[in-house]
Design a protein around this motif. Structure first.
Motif, PDB file in Angstrom:
ATOM      1  N   ALA A   1       0.848  -1.189   0.000  1.00 37.23           N
ATOM      2  CA  ALA A   1       0.000   0.000   0.000  1.00 37.23           C
ATOM      3  C   ALA A   1       0.883   1.238   0.000  1.00 37.23           C
ATOM      4  N   SER A   2       0.449   2.257  -0.744  1.00 35.42           N
ATOM      5  CA  SER A   2       1.238   3.480  -0.854  1.00 35.42           C
ATOM      6  C   SER A   2       0.725   4.612   0.032  1.00 35.42           C
ATOM      7  N   ASP A   3      -0.392   4.370   0.720  1.00 33.33           N
ATOM      8  CA  ASP A   3      -0.904   5.359   1.677  1.00 33.33           C
ATOM      9  C   ASP A   3      -1.822   4.668   2.674  1.00 33.33           C
ATOM     10  N   GLY A   4      -2.266   5.435   3.675  1.00 31.44           N
ATOM     11  CA  GLY A   4      -3.073   4.849   4.729  1.00 31.44           C
ATOM     12  C   GLY A   4      -4.405   4.305   4.256  1.00 31.44           C
ATOM     13  N   ALA A   5      -5.080   5.033   3.369  1.00 29.95           N
ATOM     14  CA  ALA A   5      -6.384   4.578   2.882  1.00 29.95           C
ATOM     15  C   ALA A   5      -6.251   3.254   2.143  1.00 29.95           C
ATOM     16  N   GLU A   6      -5.202   3.143   1.340  1.00 24.74           N
ATOM     17  CA  GLU A   6      -4.975   1.905   0.600  1.00 24.74           C
ATOM     18  C   GLU A   6      -4.655   0.755   1.558  1.00 24.74           C
TER      19      GLU A   6
ATOM     20  N   GLY B   1      -2.637  11.873   2.732  1.00 26.92           N
ATOM     21  CA  GLY B   1      -4.034  11.504   2.961  1.00 26.92           C
ATOM     22  C   GLY B   1      -4.211  10.928   4.355  1.00 26.92           C
ATOM     23  N   VAL B   2      -4.633   9.690   4.422  1.00 27.08           N
ATOM     24  CA  VAL B   2      -4.823   9.007   5.697  1.00 27.08           C
ATOM     25  C   VAL B   2      -3.454   8.627   6.257  1.00 27.08           C
ATOM     26  N   SER B   3      -3.132   9.119   7.444  1.00 30.26           N
ATOM     27  CA  SER B   3      -1.819   8.857   8.036  1.00 30.26           C
ATOM     28  C   SER B   3      -1.716   7.423   8.530  1.00 30.26           C
ATOM     29  N   GLY B   4      -0.495   7.023   8.848  1.00 25.45           N
ATOM     30  CA  GLY B   4      -0.294   5.690   9.376  1.00 25.45           C
ATOM     31  C   GLY B   4      -0.991   5.490  10.712  1.00 25.45           C
TER      32      GLY B   4
ATOM     33  N   VAL C   1       4.445  -0.771  13.457  1.00 27.63           N
ATOM     34  CA  VAL C   1       4.927   0.474  12.861  1.00 27.63           C
ATOM     35  C   VAL C   1       6.406   0.331  12.521  1.00 27.63           C
ATOM     36  N   LEU C   2       6.751   0.705  11.302  1.00 28.06           N
ATOM     37  CA  LEU C   2       8.154   0.713  10.866  1.00 28.06           C
ATOM     38  C   LEU C   2       8.388   2.072  10.221  1.00 28.06           C
ATOM     39  N   THR C   3       9.120   2.929  10.902  1.00 27.58           N
ATOM     40  CA  THR C   3       9.229   4.315  10.458  1.00 27.58           C
ATOM     41  C   THR C   3      10.595   4.899  10.787  1.00 27.58           C
ATOM     42  N   THR C   4      10.846   6.089  10.255  1.00 23.32           N
ATOM     43  CA  THR C   4      12.090   6.790  10.593  1.00 23.32           C
ATOM     44  C   THR C   4      11.856   7.786  11.725  1.00 23.32           C
TER      45      THR C   4
END
Length: 217
Positions: A33-38, A59-62, A80-83
């Motif tokens: 998925a490329s964004d939260g909504a997806e 758009g829709v955040s994580g 969650v996997l983030t910087t």
């Protein structure tokens, strides 16, 4: 086989994560998925075991996507996997229902182990994230001032509605001594009046309503 969705808005980063997971025969990437909504829609369609979620996406955040996935599909776990490792990001993700929080800079084996742990129902936090949470919790917790036994006696009598002269008679001390004790109480509680001193002492558990009633009696 653990079924995983990878949600990240950066195509190169996303493909790198997918490639990393493909090296483990026990993991199966069933969607990207490329964004939260997806990510929300994909989770509803394929029902993965784990969603590997980036936080800041258009758009829709994580965080919002995490909350929706967890609410709509309780069996799906979000890691969650983030910087990002700011307090607001960490607390927001955990409050949204994330089962873990890892940084993209983590070693490959740590990320894979995190996915496995989350799929098994455990909570996973990178060491730096755990330390941040502990520090934040300690900072938010009000420090309990230490009042001397005599200061507590004076404050209990104040809570019971006694005036300074009455407190002096009850404790067999001078009225000037009562005032000195109250000054110390105000300083320790960082307040400027009797009412706020009693209210704060009750909030902090320094006084109990039962003790107050006993004093009144």
């Amino acid at each position: 086989m653990i079924r995983v969705i990878v949600a990240d808005d950066h195509p190169i980063v996303r493909s790198g994560i997918v490639g990393l997971l493909a090296l483990d025969p026990g993991l199966d990437v069933v969607g990207e998925a490329s964004d939260g909504a997806e990510a929300v829609a994909l989770a509803a369609r394929v029902r993965p075991d784990v969603v590997l979620m980036d936080l800041r996406m258009p758009g829709v955040s994580g965080i919002e996507a995490t909350a929706r996935i967890v609410a709509e599909h309780p069996a799906v776990r979000v890691l969650v996997l983030t910087t990002y490792e700011t307090d607001d990001d960490i607390l927001g993700a955990i409050e949204a229902g994330a089962s873990g929080y890892l940084l993209k800079a983590a070693p490959q084996e740590e990320i894979v182990a995190g996915i496995r742990a989350v799929a098994e129902g455990h909570t996973v936090l990178a060491p730096a994230i755990a330390a941040t949470l502990v520090t934040r919790m300690r900072g938010d917790r009000p420090e309990r001032p230490q009042l001397s036994p005599r200061e507590l006696e004076v404050l209990r009598l104040v809570a019971a509605g006694r005036s300074n002269p009455e407190i002096a008679r009850d404790l067999f001390i001078g009225e000037a001594t009562v005032k000195t004790h109250l000054i110390h109480v105000f300083e320790k509680l960082e307040v400027s009046d009797r009412t706020r001193a009693v209210t704060l002492a009750l909030e902090l558990g320094l006084l109990s309503s039962r003790a107050d009633r006993a004093t009144r009696g």
